[in-house]
Design a protein around this motif. Structure first.
Motif, PDB file in Angstrom:
ATOM      1  N   UNK A   1       0.690  -1.259   0.011  1.00 25.83           N
ATOM      2  CA  UNK A   1       0.066  -0.120   0.303  1.00 25.83           C
ATOM      3  C   UNK A   1       0.949   1.291   0.189  1.00 25.83           C
ATOM      4  N   UNK A   2       1.947   1.101   0.590  1.00 23.58           N
ATOM      5  CA  UNK A   2       2.614   2.723   0.908  1.00 23.58           C
ATOM      6  C   UNK A   2       4.164   2.468  -0.242  1.00 23.58           C
ATOM      7  N   UNK A   3       3.563   1.531  -0.900  1.00 26.98           N
ATOM      8  CA  UNK A   3       4.449   1.403  -2.110  1.00 26.98           C
ATOM      9  C   UNK A   3       3.730   1.950  -3.369  1.00 26.98           C
ATOM     10  N   UNK A   4       2.533   1.963  -3.474  1.00 25.25           N
ATOM     11  CA  UNK A   4       1.611   1.765  -4.494  1.00 25.25           C
ATOM     12  C   UNK A   4       1.123   3.595  -4.285  1.00 25.25           C
ATOM     13  N   UNK A   5       1.516   3.693  -3.061  1.00 23.71           N
ATOM     14  CA  UNK A   5       0.801   5.414  -2.956  1.00 23.71           C
ATOM     15  C   UNK A   5       2.209   5.877  -3.462  1.00 23.71           C
ATOM     16  N   UNK A   6       2.975   5.497  -3.145  1.00 26.98           N
ATOM     17  CA  UNK A   6       4.232   6.698  -3.527  1.00 26.98           C
ATOM     18  C   UNK A   6       4.665   6.848  -4.849  1.00 26.98           C
ATOM     19  N   UNK A   7       4.167   5.513  -6.058  1.00 32.58           N
ATOM     20  CA  UNK A   7       4.089   5.295  -7.490  1.00 32.58           C
ATOM     21  C   UNK A   7       2.736   5.927  -7.904  1.00 32.58           C
ATOM     22  N   UNK A   8       2.126   6.376  -6.645  1.00 29.79           N
ATOM     23  CA  UNK A   8       0.710   6.765  -7.999  1.00 29.79           C
ATOM     24  C   UNK A   8      -0.410   5.432  -8.110  1.00 29.79           C
ATOM     25  N   UNK A   9       0.009   4.369  -8.454  1.00 27.73           N
ATOM     26  CA  UNK A   9      -0.916   3.708  -8.815  1.00 27.73           C
ATOM     27  C   UNK A   9      -1.864   3.143  -8.502  1.00 27.73           C
ATOM     28  N   UNK A  10      -3.122   3.164  -9.607  1.00 20.31           N
ATOM     29  CA  UNK A  10      -4.041   2.850  -9.051  1.00 20.31           C
ATOM     30  C   UNK A  10      -5.138   1.244  -9.115  1.00 20.31           C
ATOM     31  N   UNK A  11      -4.324   0.784  -9.533  1.00 21.51           N
ATOM     32  CA  UNK A  11      -4.632  -0.696  -9.653  1.00 21.51           C
ATOM     33  C   UNK A  11      -3.964  -1.689  -8.401  1.00 21.51           C
ATOM     34  N   UNK A  12      -4.566  -2.699  -8.153  1.00 23.18           N
ATOM     35  CA  UNK A  12      -4.691  -3.822  -6.462  1.00 23.18           C
ATOM     36  C   UNK A  12      -3.296  -4.329  -6.576  1.00 23.18           C
ATOM     37  N   UNK A  13      -2.649  -4.342  -5.510  1.00 18.43           N
ATOM     38  CA  UNK A  13      -1.173  -4.619  -5.267  1.00 18.43           C
ATOM     39  C   UNK A  13      -1.866  -6.006  -4.503  1.00 18.43           C
ATOM     40  N   UNK A  14      -1.679  -6.981  -5.210  1.00 23.50           N
ATOM     41  CA  UNK A  14      -1.849  -8.310  -4.275  1.00 23.50           C
ATOM     42  C   UNK A  14      -0.903  -8.868  -3.575  1.00 23.50           C
ATOM     43  N   UNK A  15      -1.201  -9.729  -2.007  1.00 26.60           N
ATOM     44  CA  UNK A  15       0.447  -9.868  -1.528  1.00 26.60           C
ATOM     45  C   UNK A  15       0.219 -11.365  -1.372  1.00 26.60           C
ATOM     46  N   UNK A  16       1.412 -12.112  -2.113  1.00 24.53           N
ATOM     47  CA  UNK A  16       1.716 -13.494  -2.189  1.00 24.53           C
ATOM     48  C   UNK A  16       2.560 -13.681  -0.894  1.00 24.53           C
ATOM     49  N   UNK A  17       1.768 -13.640   0.191  1.00 20.93           N
ATOM     50  CA  UNK A  17       3.094 -13.660   1.289  1.00 20.93           C
ATOM     51  C   UNK A  17       3.024 -15.168   1.486  1.00 20.93           C
ATOM     52  N   UNK A  18       2.713 -16.418   0.941  1.00 17.30           N
ATOM     53  CA  UNK A  18       2.793 -17.520   1.387  1.00 17.30           C
ATOM     54  C   UNK A  18       3.566 -18.511   0.189  1.00 17.30           C
ATOM     55  N   UNK A  19       3.547 -17.431  -0.761  1.00 16.57           N
ATOM     56  CA  UNK A  19       4.719 -17.517  -2.153  1.00 16.57           C
ATOM     57  C   UNK A  19       3.806 -18.970  -2.697  1.00 16.57           C
ATOM     58  N   UNK A  20       2.337 -18.640  -3.151  1.00 11.71           N
ATOM     59  CA  UNK A  20       1.924 -19.851  -3.814  1.00 11.71           C
ATOM     60  C   UNK A  20       1.698 -19.095  -5.283  1.00 11.71           C
ATOM     61  N   UNK A  21       1.400 -18.546  -5.616  1.00  9.82           N
ATOM     62  CA  UNK A  21       0.752 -17.498  -6.583  1.00  9.82           C
ATOM     63  C   UNK A  21       2.449 -17.531  -7.510  1.00  9.82           C
TER      64      UNK A  21
END
Length: 106
Positions: free
Chosen positions: A30-50
């Motif tokens: 969320x912080x990264x997206x805000x700093x770049x001004x992107x307007x699309x979802x950023x999803x977490x692959x915390x479990x490295x499944x995707x």
């Protein structure tokens, strides 16, 4: 990410969705997206499944395990991968015109 955002208009005009996926925590994204001004979802692959399922997971990269490679996939409406771009060099950026061309072919 910001370069992808520059192509977002044409990508959406073609009825496509943009999703960014990374192995980082949601709040970091969320912080990264805000700093770049992107307007699309950023999803977490915390479990490295995707990244594992799509075959873009480094075993070890610069001392880190389970990090995803820089990659882009274009899937059709049925979820079939129609375009795939992957690099082992995180400094190499994709050709976004090539991605838009792949969308045009759908």
């Amino acid at each position: 990410m910001s370069q992808l955002g520059q192509s977002a208009g044409e990508i959406r005009e073609r009825g496509a969705e943009i999703l960014a996926i990374a192995v980082t925590a949601t709040f970091s994204q969320q912080a990264f997206a805000a700093s770049l001004g992107v307007d699309f979802p950023m999803l977490s692959d915390w479990e490295r499944t995707v990244c594992t399922d799509y075959g873009v997971r480094y075993d070890v990269w610069k001392g880190h395990t389970g990090v995803a490679k820089r990659s882009i996939f274009v899937l059709d409406g049925e979820g079939i991968v129609r375009y795939r771009w992957v690099t082992d060099d995180a400094l190499v950026l994709p050709d976004f015109d090539e991605v838009v061309t792949a969308l045009r072919a759908l």
